[in-house]
Design an enzyme around this catalytic site. Sequence first.
Site, PDB file in Angstrom:
ATOM      1  N   GLU A   1       0.835  -1.210   0.000  1.00 30.51           N
ATOM      2  CA  GLU A   1       0.000   0.000   0.000  1.00 30.51           C
ATOM      3  C   GLU A   1       0.868   1.258   0.000  1.00 30.51           C
ATOM      4  OE1 GLU A   1      -3.163   1.997  -0.675  1.00 30.51           O
ATOM      5  OE2 GLU A   1      -3.460  -0.132  -0.304  1.00 30.51           O
TER       6      GLU A   1
ATOM      7  N   GLU B   1       1.381   6.337  -7.102  1.00 32.28           N
ATOM      8  CA  GLU B   1       0.273   7.212  -7.497  1.00 32.28           C
ATOM      9  C   GLU B   1       0.642   8.685  -7.323  1.00 32.28           C
ATOM     10  OE1 GLU B   1      -3.224   5.944  -5.387  1.00 32.28           O
ATOM     11  OE2 GLU B   1      -3.566   4.285  -6.789  1.00 32.28           O
TER      12      GLU B   1
END
Length: 132
Positions: free
Chosen positions: A75, A82
Amino acid sequence: MKLENKEEIKTETKKIVNSFKYALEGIKSSFGTERNMKIHIIIMLFVILVGVLLKISVYEWLICIVLFGMVIAGELFNTAIETVVDIAMPEKNEKAKIAKDISAGAVLVLSIVSAVIGIIIFVPKILYIILK
């Protein structure tokens, strides 16, 4: 030890301490901004609670801990990717979307594999208690 060497050691120690500080800031930032990170942490805490209640073995704890680390790290990587993609390509771009989707897909794969392993570890113990 020469004063020069003491200063070098002090400088290196400060760099190492700062590295840990920045890493912890990154984890804290991800937890504060990423909904999925919160979900992973909540699931991790639930699994820890159930593991304590069911008294899972040391080996099962080791497996769970490795999986916790992999999902949380995944994550964190996803969030970093991102963020970098958003900086490099603030406007919509198909390749940027593909990079972000693949990164999210990697976390999904880690999460699914972890869930399957969790089922293999926990379901027999739960069934034993229910059917006992």
